[in-house]
Design a protein around this motif. Structure first.
Motif, mmCIF file in Angstrom:
data_model
loop_
_atom_site.group_PDB
_atom_site.id
_atom_site.type_symbol
_atom_site.label_atom_id
_atom_site.label_comp_id
_atom_site.label_asym_id
_atom_site.label_seq_id
_atom_site.Cartn_x
_atom_site.Cartn_y
_atom_site.Cartn_z
ATOM 1 N N GLY A 88 -10.008 0.851 -11.923
ATOM 2 C CA GLY A 88 -11.043 1.761 -10.410
ATOM 3 C C GLY A 88 -9.814 0.664 -10.048
ATOM 4 O O GLY A 88 -9.776 0.401 -8.228
ATOM 5 N N VAL A 89 -8.766 -0.081 -10.394
ATOM 6 C CA VAL A 89 -8.211 -1.439 -9.434
ATOM 7 C C VAL A 89 -6.655 -0.294 -8.718
ATOM 8 O O VAL A 89 -5.757 -0.911 -8.231
ATOM 9 N N GLY A 90 -6.664 0.506 -9.160
ATOM 10 C CA GLY A 90 -5.842 2.061 -8.719
ATOM 11 C C GLY A 90 -4.089 2.021 -9.370
ATOM 12 O O GLY A 90 -3.006 2.122 -8.328
ATOM 13 N N LYS A 91 -5.031 2.001 -9.803
ATOM 14 C CA LYS A 91 -3.217 2.140 -12.320
ATOM 15 C C LYS A 91 -2.554 3.933 -10.890
ATOM 16 O O LYS A 91 -1.548 4.124 -11.220
ATOM 17 N N SER A 92 -3.394 4.879 -11.158
ATOM 18 C CA SER A 92 -3.386 6.216 -10.818
ATOM 19 C C SER A 92 -2.122 6.510 -9.852
ATOM 20 O O SER A 92 -2.218 7.117 -9.650
ATOM 21 N N SER A 93 -3.047 5.803 -8.785
ATOM 22 C CA SER A 93 -2.695 5.952 -7.228
ATOM 23 C C SER A 93 -1.288 5.270 -7.503
ATOM 24 O O SER A 93 -0.068 6.197 -6.331
ATOM 25 N N GLY A 133 -14.892 2.190 -10.722
ATOM 26 C CA GLY A 133 -14.629 1.622 -9.553
ATOM 27 C C GLY A 133 -13.670 3.105 -9.293
ATOM 28 O O GLY A 133 -13.266 3.226 -8.039
ATOM 29 N N GLY A 134 -15.072 3.611 -9.703
ATOM 30 C CA GLY A 134 -14.447 5.212 -8.529
ATOM 31 C C GLY A 134 -13.268 6.207 -9.415
ATOM 32 O O GLY A 134 -12.752 6.529 -8.049
ATOM 33 N N GLY A 135 -12.457 5.643 -9.588
ATOM 34 C CA GLY A 135 -10.892 6.097 -10.873
ATOM 35 C C GLY A 135 -11.526 7.729 -10.477
ATOM 36 O O GLY A 135 -12.244 7.680 -10.596
ATOM 37 N N ALA A 136 -9.627 7.705 -10.669
ATOM 38 C CA ALA A 136 -9.528 9.204 -10.775
ATOM 39 C C ALA A 136 -8.433 9.723 -11.983
ATOM 40 O O ALA A 136 -7.566 9.193 -11.635
ATOM 41 N N LEU A 137 -8.106 10.418 -11.938
ATOM 42 C CA LEU A 137 -7.047 11.018 -12.864
ATOM 43 C C LEU A 137 -5.402 11.215 -11.629
ATOM 44 O O LEU A 137 -6.268 11.855 -10.741
ATOM 45 N N VAL A 151 -0.177 -6.337 -7.888
ATOM 46 C CA VAL A 151 -1.663 -7.143 -6.792
ATOM 47 C C VAL A 151 -2.112 -6.322 -5.936
ATOM 48 O O VAL A 151 -0.705 -6.316 -5.402
ATOM 49 N N ASN A 152 -2.240 -4.671 -6.293
ATOM 50 C CA ASN A 152 -2.974 -3.634 -5.865
ATOM 51 C C ASN A 152 -3.631 -3.918 -4.479
ATOM 52 O O ASN A 152 -4.329 -4.678 -4.472
ATOM 53 N N LYS A 153 -3.906 -3.086 -3.812
ATOM 54 C CA LYS A 153 -5.048 -2.877 -2.319
ATOM 55 C C LYS A 153 -4.090 -4.305 -1.489
ATOM 56 O O LYS A 153 -4.972 -4.842 -0.978
ATOM 57 N N ALA A 154 -2.870 -4.476 -1.488
ATOM 58 C CA ALA A 154 -2.691 -5.379 -0.770
ATOM 59 C C ALA A 154 -3.214 -5.343 0.689
ATOM 60 O O ALA A 154 -3.063 -6.382 1.669
ATOM 61 N N ASP A 155 -3.388 -4.444 0.903
ATOM 62 C CA ASP A 155 -4.076 -3.757 2.556
ATOM 63 C C ASP A 155 -5.045 -4.366 2.577
ATOM 64 O O ASP A 155 -5.701 -4.452 3.943
ATOM 65 N N MET A 156 -5.862 -4.919 2.266
ATOM 66 C CA MET A 156 -7.241 -4.993 2.291
ATOM 67 C C MET A 156 -6.566 -6.645 2.523
ATOM 68 O O MET A 156 -7.981 -7.780 2.845
ATOM 69 N N GLY A 157 -5.689 -7.154 2.992
ATOM 70 C CA GLY A 157 -5.878 -8.425 3.513
ATOM 71 C C GLY A 157 -4.875 -9.972 2.420
ATOM 72 O O GLY A 157 -4.417 -9.470 1.393
ATOM 73 N N VAL A 161 1.850 -5.115 -3.470
ATOM 74 C CA VAL A 161 2.155 -3.803 -3.222
ATOM 75 C C VAL A 161 1.131 -3.054 -2.963
ATOM 76 O O VAL A 161 -0.451 -3.429 -3.590
ATOM 77 N N SER A 162 1.015 -2.010 -1.755
ATOM 78 C CA SER A 162 -0.237 -0.983 -1.873
ATOM 79 C C SER A 162 -0.154 0.762 -1.679
ATOM 80 O O SER A 162 1.139 1.067 -1.825
ATOM 81 N N ALA A 163 -0.876 0.937 -2.877
ATOM 82 C CA ALA A 163 -0.323 2.714 -3.095
ATOM 83 C C ALA A 163 -0.998 3.418 -2.340
ATOM 84 O O ALA A 163 -0.187 4.294 -1.839
HETATM 85 N N1 LIG Z 1 -6.973 0.388 -0.472
HETATM 86 C C1 LIG Z 1 -7.272 0.914 -1.167
HETATM 87 N N2 LIG Z 1 -7.415 1.339 -1.835
HETATM 88 C C2 LIG Z 1 -6.814 2.026 -2.838
HETATM 89 C C3 LIG Z 1 -5.423 1.781 -3.123
HETATM 90 N N3 LIG Z 1 -5.227 2.285 -3.999
HETATM 91 C C4 LIG Z 1 -6.057 2.874 -4.745
HETATM 92 N N4 LIG Z 1 -6.938 2.269 -4.275
HETATM 93 C C5 LIG Z 1 -8.525 3.187 -3.980
HETATM 94 O O1 LIG Z 1 -9.156 2.478 -5.760
HETATM 95 C C6 LIG Z 1 -10.221 3.372 -5.891
HETATM 96 C C7 LIG Z 1 -9.207 3.840 -7.835
HETATM 97 O O2 LIG Z 1 -8.375 3.831 -7.670
HETATM 98 P P1 LIG Z 1 -7.204 4.684 -8.693
HETATM 99 O O3 LIG Z 1 -6.029 5.359 -9.121
HETATM 100 O O4 LIG Z 1 -8.593 5.740 -9.022
HETATM 101 O O5 LIG Z 1 -7.917 3.429 -10.037
HETATM 102 P P2 LIG Z 1 -7.487 3.807 -11.511
HETATM 103 O O6 LIG Z 1 -7.084 2.677 -11.514
HETATM 104 O O7 LIG Z 1 -6.692 4.888 -11.929
HETATM 105 O O8 LIG Z 1 -9.076 3.686 -11.854
HETATM 106 P P3 LIG Z 1 -9.542 4.010 -13.615
HETATM 107 O O9 LIG Z 1 -8.103 4.889 -14.091
HETATM 108 O O10 LIG Z 1 -10.473 4.563 -13.470
HETATM 109 O O11 LIG Z 1 -9.414 3.107 -14.937
HETATM 110 C C8 LIG Z 1 -9.509 4.745 -5.493
HETATM 111 O O12 LIG Z 1 -10.722 5.071 -4.450
HETATM 112 C C9 LIG Z 1 -8.547 4.623 -4.695
HETATM 113 O O13 LIG Z 1 -8.639 5.552 -3.071
HETATM 114 C C10 LIG Z 1 -4.858 0.616 -1.833
HETATM 115 O O14 LIG Z 1 -3.713 0.538 -1.795
HETATM 116 N N5 LIG Z 1 -5.122 0.107 -1.378
#
Ligand SMILES: Nc1nc2c(ncn2[C@@H]2O[C@H](COP(=O)(O)OP(=O)(O)OP(=O)(O)O)[C@@H](O)[C@H]2O)c(=O)[nH]1
Ligand SMILES: [Mg+2]
Length: 332
Positions: free
Chosen positions: A68-73, A103-107, A204-210, A240-242
């Motif tokens: 759920g850290v945002g790898k796929s995004s 983490g609510g991850g998606a494909l 470090v993803n989700k940098a938009d979180m501050g 980074v912020s995906a």
């Molecule tokens: N705020 C924020 N949310 C993000 C960002 N990137 C991803 N997310 C959210 O984080 C959640 C998980 O994203 P995924 O890309 O599916 O993460 P993952 O690491 O591939 O998840 P798994 O494959 O399940 O381990 C989703 O709700 C995304 O929308 C980002 O840069 N900023």
């Protein structure tokens, strides 16, 4: 039926090298098939595909990190960047759907709204069911990576990993990129305790979180270099912020820079051939145990043979396997 069930490996190899999508898919299916007949053809396919490119061509990138850290995004964002500059990309995504959603991850396909990717010949994505609990790299991933390396500029493997499973991804990739999340103290704990090998690049993803993202990045940066993998590579930590597509171009640069570093220092082909040897020994060990390895001549003899035949590791594997099996059979 049996004759036509599997494609002719040499013809298939010719089509794969041209990047023909259907041939690539069919080659991957063949490598994923454990029937004896399929295995024999897979070995021929890999022998037909082997070449210099496996030593120094393309780039194998591992993207890993906790669920759920945002790898796929992030990968979706990287792919957009790579494709915009005309580079071709293949992805093996270890499908997290077989484990509980954390983490609510998606494909990746969902993240990319992949319908359009079906019309992009320069992008190939295959999801693999996660076959071991921790989401590490399962054995089929090894030959699949090398097949894709013959026809794509970048081969990316996405795995879920926390702690020890990164060892797998480091054993197959030229460059390991670890994706962390703001305020994730466990990543730092893992590194400090030595459970986790230091990746080549941190994002470090989700940098938009501050500000918590900045703090996490500086905490990771402070751990300092440990020369686990390569001696004088200073691992970069980037923010980074995906979802906002920020910092992606820097991350692309770091990934390229790492490849240049490996190639420039002459370690790319050494790393690859070390990885290949490691996989062959691991597969033999899994299948036949230490006794099997002893029958095949012992670890160091096998390693020496493989170093000598660097372009035919798959054949060496097959030969060692056959030697072990025939000894078992003749011992009856
Ligand atoms: N705020 C924020 N949310 C993000 C960002 N990137 C991803 N997310 C959210 O984080 C959640 C998980 O994203 P995924 O890309 O599916 O993460 P993952 O690491 O591939 O998840 P798994 O494959 O399940 O381990 C989703 O709700 C995304 O929308 C980002 O840069 N900023
Ligand atoms: Mg994912």
């Amino acid at each position: 039926m049996t004759q036509d069930r599997f494609p002719d490996p040499e013809r298939l190899a010719q089509r794969i090298v041209l990047g023909e999508r259907a041939a690539v898919a069919s080659g991957l299916n063949l490598l994923d098939n454990t029937l004896p007949e399929a295995r024999a053809r897979a070995a021929r396919l890999l022998a037909a595909l082997s070449g210099e490119r496996w030593l120094t061509g393309g780039h194998i990138v591992g993207v890993t990190g906790p669920p759920g850290v945002g790898k796929s995004s992030l990968l979706a964002a990287l792919i957009r960047e790579w494709r915009a500059t005309g580079r071709t990309v293949a992805v093996l995504a270890v499908d997290p759907s077989s484990r509980p959603e954390v983490g609510g991850g998606a494909l990746l396909g969902d993240r990319l709204r992949i319908k359009s990717a079906a019309h992009d010949d320069g992008l190939f994505i295959r999801s693999l069911a996660s076959r071991n609990q921790l989401g590490g790299v399962s054995t089929e991933v090894w030959p699949m990576t090398w097949l894709l390396l013959t026809c794509f500029d970048l081969v990316v493997i996405e795995t879920v990993g926390v702690g020890q499973t990164e060892i797998d991804i480091a054993d197959i990739s030229d460059t390991v990129c670890f994706v962390a999340q703001p305020a994730s103290g466990d990543t730092i704990q893992y590194i400090k305790s030595g459970i986790m090998e230091i990746p080549d690049i941190f994002a470090v993803n989700k940098a938009d979180m501050g500000s918590s993202a900045n703090k996490t990045a500086s905490d990771i940066g402070r751990i300092g270099s440990r020369p686990d993998r390569q001696h004088d590579w200073e691992y970069p930590v980037c923010l980074v912020s995906a979802t906002h597509h920020s910092g992606i171009d820097q991350l692309v640069n770091h990934i390229d820079r790492h490849r240049e570093y490996l190639a420039g220092s002459g370690s790319l082909d050494l790393l690859r051939s070390r990885h290949q040897r490691g996989w062959v020994l691991r597969l033999l060990q899994d299948e036949f145990g230490s006794f099997g390895i002893a029958i095949a001549g012992g670890r160091s003899a096998l390693e020496a043979r493989m170093s000598e035949h660097r372009l035919s590791q798959f054949s060496e594997y097959q030969n060692a396997r056959n030697a072990i099996i025939s000894r078992f059979v003749s011992a009856d």
